[in-house]
Enzyme design. Structure first.
Site, PDB file in Angstrom:
ATOM      1  N   THR A  72      -5.977 -10.435   0.864  1.00  0.00           N
ATOM      2  CA  THR A  72      -5.481 -11.225  -0.254  1.00  0.00           C
ATOM      3  C   THR A  72      -6.652 -11.746  -1.083  1.00  0.00           C
ATOM      4  OG1 THR A  72      -3.921 -12.979  -0.867  1.00  0.00           O
ATOM      5  CG2 THR A  72      -5.327 -13.400   1.055  1.00  0.00           C
ATOM      6  N   LYS A  76      -9.478  -8.048  -2.730  1.00  0.00           N
ATOM      7  CA  LYS A  76      -8.794  -6.755  -2.795  1.00  0.00           C
ATOM      8  C   LYS A  76      -9.661  -5.645  -3.398  1.00  0.00           C
ATOM      9  CE  LYS A  76      -4.283  -8.951  -2.833  1.00  0.00           C
ATOM     10  NZ  LYS A  76      -2.990  -9.151  -3.498  1.00  0.00           N
ATOM     11  N   ASN A  97      -4.761  -3.813  -0.489  1.00  0.00           N
ATOM     12  CA  ASN A  97      -4.266  -5.024   0.165  1.00  0.00           C
ATOM     13  C   ASN A  97      -3.823  -4.784   1.602  1.00  0.00           C
ATOM     14  OD1 ASN A  97      -1.677  -3.855  -0.122  1.00  0.00           O
ATOM     15  ND2 ASN A  97      -0.728  -5.811  -0.663  1.00  0.00           N
ATOM     16  N   ALA A 138      -6.463  -8.787 -14.301  1.00  0.00           N
ATOM     17  CA  ALA A 138      -6.755  -7.388 -13.980  1.00  0.00           C
ATOM     18  C   ALA A 138      -7.474  -7.269 -12.650  1.00  0.00           C
ATOM     19  CB  ALA A 138      -7.602  -6.764 -15.097  1.00  0.00           C
ATOM     20  N   GLY A 140      -7.194  -7.836  -8.190  1.00  0.00           N
ATOM     21  CA  GLY A 140      -6.607  -7.046  -7.124  1.00  0.00           C
ATOM     22  C   GLY A 140      -5.132  -6.800  -7.281  1.00  0.00           C
ATOM     23  N   ALA A 141      -4.345  -7.869  -7.358  1.00  0.00           N
ATOM     24  CA  ALA A 141      -2.902  -7.702  -7.501  1.00  0.00           C
ATOM     25  C   ALA A 141      -2.539  -7.221  -8.900  1.00  0.00           C
ATOM     26  CB  ALA A 141      -2.191  -9.011  -7.191  1.00  0.00           C
TER      27      ALA A 141
END
Length: 267
Positions: A72, A76, A97, A138, A140-141
């Site tokens: 998390t 990531k 992830n 923009a 990891g998630a």
């Protein structure tokens, strides 16, 4: 409810790596899954600062009863570089992830944030096909959500991130797979968005500013946040007061559980 399998010398270990980890919800979803399946396994949060991530993953590689990692904020993108093999999704997004052991002991990386987010939207009755979406973040998630939204058929994706190099790198990757459908934007230029998504960490702390000016949004715009703790972020509370439909962050994680089950071969 299945009886909790006691932790013992035969327990298989999984860890979720983050900085911080007080907000992580994965143990509350994965440990009940282990119980329902009757598996002798446990997922624990591990607080790791960015400068210690590589050493931590290398160290965990030598723990022989550790089978997998969840990753998390803010790790990531860095986690992808620590994997030995990766899925196409990781190649497209540049982030991971989840990591599982390969037969040779190395790590295989995947990313289920985007698919989980899109499934959560659809289950809540918000179909992304043909919609104009503005995405803030923009990282990891955010990168995974960007790819999943384009895969799902959004008509246009506008992305904002204050880190210019990170934004340009993501847009370049998206352009290779979905030419002409994504572009950079600024938070003040969100007036034509049907859906706006906060994929930044802003909102995890009470003192954080709002990630976008709500006055810039059309009244019909759906406001989504991927932050899971607190559930009612300042953004979602303020958007609801202005009459917007809102979409909570926990949906994204809840819809990843089946993907984790398949990825880690839990049965």
């Amino acid at each position: 409810m299945a009886e909790r399998v006691p932790v013992s010398g035969t327990t298989r270990l999984y860890a979720v790596l983050g900085d911080p980890v007080a907000q992580v919800k994965a143990p509350g979803l994965m440990n009940p899954l282990f119980d329902r399946l009757g598996l002798d396994a446990v997922l624990v949060p591990v607080h790791v600062a960015p400068e210690n991530l590589a050493a931590t993953v290398r160290g965990l590689s030598s723990v022989e009863n550790l089978d997998g990692l969840l990753v998390t904020v803010p790790h990531k993108a860095a986690a992808r570089a620590l994997a030995d093999t990766e899925s196409t999704t990781v190649t497209v997004t540049g982030t991971a992830n989840a990591m599982r052991r390969n037969a040779d002991g190395g790590w295989h990386a995947d990313n289920f944030d985007g698919s989980g987010f899109v499934r959560g939207l659809r289950l809540a009755g918000h179909r992304p096909e043909g919609r104009r979406v503005s995405l803030l973040g923009a990282g990891g998630a955010g990168s995974a959500i960007a790819a999943a939204l384009l895969t799902a058929g959004v008509s246009r994706l506008a992305v904002h991130d204050p880190h210019a190099s990170r934004l340009s790198a993501l847009l370049a990757r998206l352009e290779r797979y979905w030419p002409g459908r994504s572009a950079a934007t600024v938070p003040e230029a969100l007036g034509d968005a049907d859906i706006v998504v906060n994929a930044t960490p802003l909102g995890m702390r009470a003192q954080d500013p709002l990630p976008l000016p709500l006055s810039a949004l059309a009244p019909s715009c759906l406001v989504a946040d991927i932050i899971m703790e607190p559930r009612e972020t300042a953004l979602l509370r303020a958007a609801a007061r202005r009459g917007h439909q809102v979409h909570h962050g926990l949906h994204m994680l809840e819809q990843q559980v089946d993907s984790y089950r398949e990825f880690f071969d839990l049965r």
